[in-house]
Design an enzyme around this catalytic site. Sequence first.
Site, mmCIF file in Angstrom:
data_model
loop_
_atom_site.group_PDB
_atom_site.id
_atom_site.type_symbol
_atom_site.label_atom_id
_atom_site.label_comp_id
_atom_site.label_asym_id
_atom_site.label_seq_id
_atom_site.Cartn_x
_atom_site.Cartn_y
_atom_site.Cartn_z
ATOM 1 N N GLU A 123 0.824 -1.231 0.000
ATOM 2 C CA GLU A 123 0.000 0.000 0.000
ATOM 3 C C GLU A 123 0.851 1.271 0.000
ATOM 4 O O GLU A 123 0.649 2.172 0.831
ATOM 5 C CB GLU A 123 -0.968 -0.015 1.191
ATOM 6 C CG GLU A 123 -1.990 -1.118 1.093
ATOM 7 C CD GLU A 123 -3.135 -1.037 2.114
ATOM 8 O OE1 GLU A 123 -3.044 -0.252 3.068
ATOM 9 O OE2 GLU A 123 -4.116 -1.783 1.926
ATOM 10 N N GLU B 35 -5.591 -8.295 -0.555
ATOM 11 C CA GLU B 35 -6.307 -8.023 0.700
ATOM 12 C C GLU B 35 -7.769 -7.780 0.364
ATOM 13 O O GLU B 35 -8.087 -6.830 -0.364
ATOM 14 C CB GLU B 35 -5.739 -6.801 1.438
ATOM 15 C CG GLU B 35 -4.393 -7.042 2.079
ATOM 16 C CD GLU B 35 -3.911 -5.890 2.947
ATOM 17 O OE1 GLU B 35 -4.757 -5.233 3.589
ATOM 18 O OE2 GLU B 35 -2.696 -5.658 2.966
#
Length: 504
Positions: A173, A292
């Site tokens: 991320e 995710e």
Amino acid sequence: MKQARIITDKYYITGTVDKRIYGSFLEHLGRAVYEGIYQPEHSQADEQGFRKDTLALVKELQVPVVRYPGGNFVSGYFWEDGVGPKENRPVKPELAWHVLESNAFGLNEFADWSKKAGSDIMMAVNLGTRGMEDARNILEYCNFKKGTYYSDLRRQHGYENPHNIKLWCLGNEMDGPWQMGHKTAAEYGRLANETAHIMKELDPSIELVACGSSSANMPTFGSWEAEVLDETYDMVDYLSLHMYFENSENNTPEFLAKNRIMDDFISTVISICDYVKGKKHSKKQIHLSFDEWNVWYHSKESDQKLERWTTAPHQLEDIYNFEDALLVGSLLITLLKHCDRVKIACLAQLVNVIAPIMTSDTGAWRQTIYYPFLHASTLGRGTVLTTLVESPVYATRDCGDAPYLDAVMLQNEDEETLTLFAVNKDLAEDMEVTCDLRQFAGYTVQKHLVLTHDDMKAVNTEEHPDNVAPHEGGQSVMEDGILHAVLGKHSWNVIQMKKYHTFN
Ligand code: AHR
């Protein structure tokens, strides 16, 4: 009763399911590692301190790959702290989740645990506070046979054979301002490309995942993917997607429609990958790693009140209810419908932290979301048949007209089975579904599993672990090659058909 129709054609195949679509994720976060999979002083601990009760449930799920060690955690991680003699491992403040990390469990323990779980490893490198050098070193430590500094260090630590980890994430991320070492797309793209370059020089057999957006709501979504791929296209194999879903407004029909957001996210990212492919006149195709995904919101308020700098706190411990399981079922159906491009997906996470498995000092149990994942992972292998659904719809605020029925059909030629996963989102009515399967001569319904509950908010607890659990005996029958099934209101269904043989 509402009526719906499912249309498939035996020659119209979406793709073969890559089993890694049933991956999961274990981060050094809360009680995922400590007290989740590793608790040496526990009565269920094996000789390495791994909890046998947790391992049994993970094995039941047949998780083919587990992403590790983060997550936000990896962006500040010194992997060297977690290898070698345990008495020398430092305790450090962990800045992603504001806890103390003992480093009693590190990558060698994870490699051992993964073997016992029957899972491969998807290892993330720290491109937040560290960079290329660190990525090169950890790869050398894990995959180089012997005769170099880091490979010999691994051997000194008791691991003569390399771990041979094939799948690596280039950071986590990196588009998120919360991320340690957060970068612009240009900064990350250059770093990811150079890191990929040296990693593949060291071990050309590895596969690499570049960071896509942390969610489709990020202000940089779209341009991030295009810029990162512009830099990394030739060097990486997958682009990541992350997305979590919530029902904080307590609007169940709206919540159950949210797999349409995942569907849209995937389609958009595929378009961007192919735009960059076209721009580069490349023959190579980038695949997606949805590494995710899950429901995550129940624990957010209580997590705000956690004391800082404790060890293994009860963090991100969402207690999942029945409606969460229904959405997880629809999310699995959505991933399968994109199996031509989504090759890896990780249910985030695996144990205690937004997880299908919970543990306490006295036991381990299955949350509601465990079941759709279990069914998909164990029964959803083979090829996905392109599955059209003709269903009544309902209007939603954020997801347009949502069909009451989500469904996907799989064929497993080796096992001569057809498997239908289906969710009826109607909260009031059962649904009668038909599917013309006359092309598949000789199939008959073998089982129809149903997960449902009168109370959409019902949960499983240690005291009542089977409150929400599937049962066999859904109503479905094959008549002259047409499947007729009744899907109960608000239910997850698995209908398995098997070819029968008559012997003269
Ligand atoms: O899975 C929990 C967190 O969600 C991960 O650490 C991070 O990558 C994401 O924001």
